[in-house]
Design a protein around this motif. Sequence first.
Motif: not given
Length: 171
Positions: A80-81, A83-85, A90, A94-97, A164
């Motif tokens: 899941a990390a 999907g973090e920016h 950030n 927002s974070s992408w699932e 990404k």
Amino acid sequence: KHLRHWYMPDVQKYVVRILWMVPLYAIQSWLSLRFHNARIYIDTIRDLYEAFVIQSFVYYLVELLGGEERLTLSLCNRDAALGEHGFLLNKCLSSWEMGAEFLAQCKWGVLQYVVIKTVATLLTAVLEPLGLYGEGTFDFGKGYVYLSFALNCSVMYALYCLVKLFHATHT
């Protein structure tokens, strides 16, 4: 070779679109040298095709990675990390699932450039004959500065989304 041996049409159609860039650039370069006064309009055709090729490249990647459904399932199993920016992004993103949302955001991020590039190209073709484009000048009364800024921001975000996607799919 891709036109004669059509054994993976879902992938090869994108390859053929991409390969057509070479002769198109060659013809565009020759025409621009030959008809220098019409260069802006000749470049318009090239730029529109370039936007189409970038779209094709994104879909080519998706197909190479197994298609949308398979890629979405693969992304669901990733950390899941991914999907973090980063630190600054950030604050505004927002974070992408991981999964469908991540893939959709990456595709949208690249495809927004296609739209911006197309609009900027058409605006260039309209502004130039009116004397409002001012290519290569940093005159805030001309369109060049604004279109260049918009295109540069757009291409940076598109490249960010491609990176990404690369990191998420790289094993």
